[in-house]
Design a protein around this motif. Sequence first.
Motif, mmCIF file in Angstrom:
data_model
loop_
_atom_site.group_PDB
_atom_site.id
_atom_site.type_symbol
_atom_site.label_atom_id
_atom_site.label_comp_id
_atom_site.label_asym_id
_atom_site.label_seq_id
_atom_site.Cartn_x
_atom_site.Cartn_y
_atom_site.Cartn_z
ATOM 1 N N GLN A 131 0.821 -1.201 0.000
ATOM 2 C CA GLN A 131 0.000 0.000 0.000
ATOM 3 C C GLN A 131 0.866 1.266 0.000
ATOM 4 O O GLN A 131 0.516 2.270 -0.629
ATOM 5 C CB GLN A 131 -0.931 0.009 1.221
ATOM 6 C CG GLN A 131 -1.946 -1.114 1.231
ATOM 7 C CD GLN A 131 -2.792 -1.089 2.483
ATOM 8 O OE1 GLN A 131 -3.692 -0.275 2.619
ATOM 9 N NE2 GLN A 131 -2.510 -1.992 3.413
ATOM 10 N N VAL A 348 -13.758 -5.897 -9.933
ATOM 11 C CA VAL A 348 -12.343 -5.537 -9.811
ATOM 12 C C VAL A 348 -11.528 -6.129 -10.953
ATOM 13 O O VAL A 348 -10.713 -5.436 -11.584
ATOM 14 C CB VAL A 348 -11.801 -6.003 -8.448
ATOM 15 C CG1 VAL A 348 -10.289 -5.797 -8.382
ATOM 16 C CG2 VAL A 348 -12.476 -5.250 -7.310
ATOM 17 N N THR A 371 -3.091 2.122 -9.311
ATOM 18 C CA THR A 371 -3.195 2.134 -7.863
ATOM 19 C C THR A 371 -4.580 1.692 -7.417
ATOM 20 O O THR A 371 -5.527 1.647 -8.210
ATOM 21 C CB THR A 371 -2.915 3.537 -7.294
ATOM 22 O OG1 THR A 371 -3.921 4.445 -7.787
ATOM 23 C CG2 THR A 371 -1.542 4.037 -7.718
ATOM 24 N N LEU A 372 -4.689 1.392 -6.139
ATOM 25 C CA LEU A 372 -5.988 1.027 -5.576
ATOM 26 C C LEU A 372 -6.991 2.156 -5.733
ATOM 27 O O LEU A 372 -8.176 1.927 -5.996
ATOM 28 C CB LEU A 372 -5.826 0.688 -4.088
ATOM 29 C CG LEU A 372 -5.063 -0.584 -3.722
ATOM 30 C CD1 LEU A 372 -4.856 -0.644 -2.218
ATOM 31 C CD2 LEU A 372 -5.799 -1.811 -4.196
ATOM 32 N N GLU A 383 -11.400 2.298 -1.331
ATOM 33 C CA GLU A 383 -10.079 1.670 -1.507
ATOM 34 C C GLU A 383 -9.918 0.435 -0.626
ATOM 35 O O GLU A 383 -9.330 -0.566 -1.044
ATOM 36 C CB GLU A 383 -8.977 2.678 -1.173
ATOM 37 C CG GLU A 383 -8.803 3.781 -2.202
ATOM 38 C CD GLU A 383 -7.676 4.716 -1.814
ATOM 39 O OE1 GLU A 383 -6.539 4.250 -1.655
ATOM 40 O OE2 GLU A 383 -7.949 5.919 -1.661
ATOM 41 N N VAL A 386 -11.492 -2.571 -2.244
ATOM 42 C CA VAL A 386 -10.662 -3.106 -3.327
ATOM 43 C C VAL A 386 -9.473 -3.866 -2.750
ATOM 44 O O VAL A 386 -9.098 -4.934 -3.239
ATOM 45 C CB VAL A 386 -10.194 -1.977 -4.259
ATOM 46 C CG1 VAL A 386 -9.276 -2.522 -5.351
ATOM 47 C CG2 VAL A 386 -11.388 -1.276 -4.886
ATOM 48 N N SER A 387 -8.891 -3.329 -1.680
ATOM 49 C CA SER A 387 -7.754 -3.993 -1.050
ATOM 50 C C SER A 387 -8.159 -5.369 -0.517
ATOM 51 O O SER A 387 -7.427 -6.351 -0.675
ATOM 52 C CB SER A 387 -7.205 -3.134 0.094
ATOM 53 O OG SER A 387 -6.137 -3.773 0.748
ATOM 54 N N ARG A 405 -2.550 -8.851 -7.175
ATOM 55 C CA ARG A 405 -1.671 -7.714 -6.896
ATOM 56 C C ARG A 405 -0.619 -7.511 -7.976
ATOM 57 O O ARG A 405 -0.008 -6.449 -8.052
ATOM 58 C CB ARG A 405 -0.998 -7.905 -5.540
ATOM 59 C CG ARG A 405 -1.971 -7.759 -4.390
ATOM 60 C CD ARG A 405 -1.259 -7.645 -3.081
ATOM 61 N NE ARG A 405 -2.160 -7.258 -2.017
ATOM 62 C CZ ARG A 405 -1.772 -6.993 -0.778
ATOM 63 N NH1 ARG A 405 -0.490 -7.059 -0.469
ATOM 64 N NH2 ARG A 405 -2.639 -6.654 0.139
ATOM 65 N N PHE A 408 -1.094 -4.435 -10.175
ATOM 66 C CA PHE A 408 -0.901 -3.094 -9.632
ATOM 67 C C PHE A 408 0.589 -2.758 -9.625
ATOM 68 O O PHE A 408 1.428 -3.636 -9.428
ATOM 69 C CB PHE A 408 -1.436 -2.997 -8.204
ATOM 70 C CG PHE A 408 -2.931 -3.135 -8.105
ATOM 71 C CD1 PHE A 408 -3.749 -2.025 -8.111
ATOM 72 C CD2 PHE A 408 -3.516 -4.391 -7.995
ATOM 73 C CE1 PHE A 408 -5.121 -2.144 -8.017
ATOM 74 C CE2 PHE A 408 -4.886 -4.533 -7.895
ATOM 75 C CZ PHE A 408 -5.695 -3.398 -7.910
#
Length: 482
Positions: A131, A348, A371-372, A383, A386-387, A405, A408
């Motif tokens: 993050q 997503v 990015t998120l 956010e 989404v995480s 991941r 990203f």
Amino acid sequence: MKPRLQTSLGQQLVLTPQLRQALHLLQLATPELEAEINAAVESNPLLDWEEPAAGGDGDADGVHGEAHDGAGTDTAAARDDDRGDDAWQDDGDGAWSGSGGGGGSDDGDGDGDASERIAQSETLRDHLSWQLNLSHLSPREVAIGEAIVDAIDDDGYLREPLAAIAEGLAPELDCSETEVACVLDKVQRMDPTGVGARDLGECLLLQLAALPADTPGLAGARRAVSTLIDRLPRLGVSGLAEALGCDGAEADTVLHLIRSLDPRPGAQVGGMPQDTYVVPDCSIVRRNGMWRVVLAGGSHSRLTIHRGYEQMLQHAAGADAGYLRGRLQEARWLLKNIEARGETLLKVVRCLVREQSGFLEFGAQALRPLTLREVAAQIGMHESTVSRAVSRKYVHTPRGTLPLRAFFASGIDTGSGGEASSTAIQDMIRKLVDAEDPRKPLSDARLAASLKDSGVPVARRTVAKYREALHIASSHERVRIS
């Protein structure tokens, strides 16, 4: 003044048991979800497994036609995918146009190498560092943030004083305790909520600060945590009401809100055991030049409500009726939240396919910065949601089974006015090292100069950081005489 009654309209977010279950299911990896569902079926008589259709393996109705590409296809997922709501949908079957051309194979290459199916346990430090690198911070702030993340323990608490962190950075980075505190404030806004706190009171206050302003009992909970944290375990409802100067009902609401908080937020991350096989949550396949996303089939796709008990409820009375109604409500909640988990995951992944189609076709060098925050803005979610959706989730692609991941990456401004992702830069460094003269390997400075000539101005220290991340030795260790 006369007492009077009046009505008013308002909206508030209440963390109901159903919402808690939805958030819990969203962040589970597929093996953990399967275990959760199996436990629910064993404890709830209203849940049952749907019997497979008689007369073959299901190919006659076209439902399992995608299963030969690697991961299975879920009927509900296919229907969800057909309801695409963006401009990429073209032919009505849930496919999106890519940029065409070469790239991955038409429909995957089986299960891929066995090594890619072994999941690596994600630690809290990995979760926070990921993050941190996706945040809009300067390189100096990222360096301070990494030092803070290193000092956070498994429970999510920062046990090391800020002065000691600043002193530890002194040889390479001269910063003050105030500057460390500013970066800590940004770390404390990351997921999971409450991470980076220096004590229990601050941890609970961070979680309370993330709640909507109109949450019942919020003001009293803040006062109680700020002034009564040491006495809270000994205070009952009456004692808390006396200390806060409120009635018993309000004190009960405050106490219930405080008990709903997590005193160990860091424990939410990193619970996945080692040597666990990866089960892809969805598949990305190419059909006639279009990218298609479908959820992978699993036991949750066969979960249903036991019709026998449901019919029995119509004739039940007394305690039996109350018990069956409660279990029926729990079963419906679980089915609805599993469906919501799949829909969120599809949203997503669809967004990732739209943004990173070049990565799917041409590899890591075509990965663009993402990015998120950008994904959350495009799909209309927070956010943190989404995480949770991408945490420990995997997708089967023509390039193998990848963690979500991997789609990203942080970005660096290029000389042409665009951006290059950190993953693309690492891929460029690897290619430069592979093509170098083994007798005269490229130093970090020469690698930085080569990247600058390619339109990617990167500092030597950044090159060294990426080289170490790729497990590439320094230039003097890569010298080969013969």
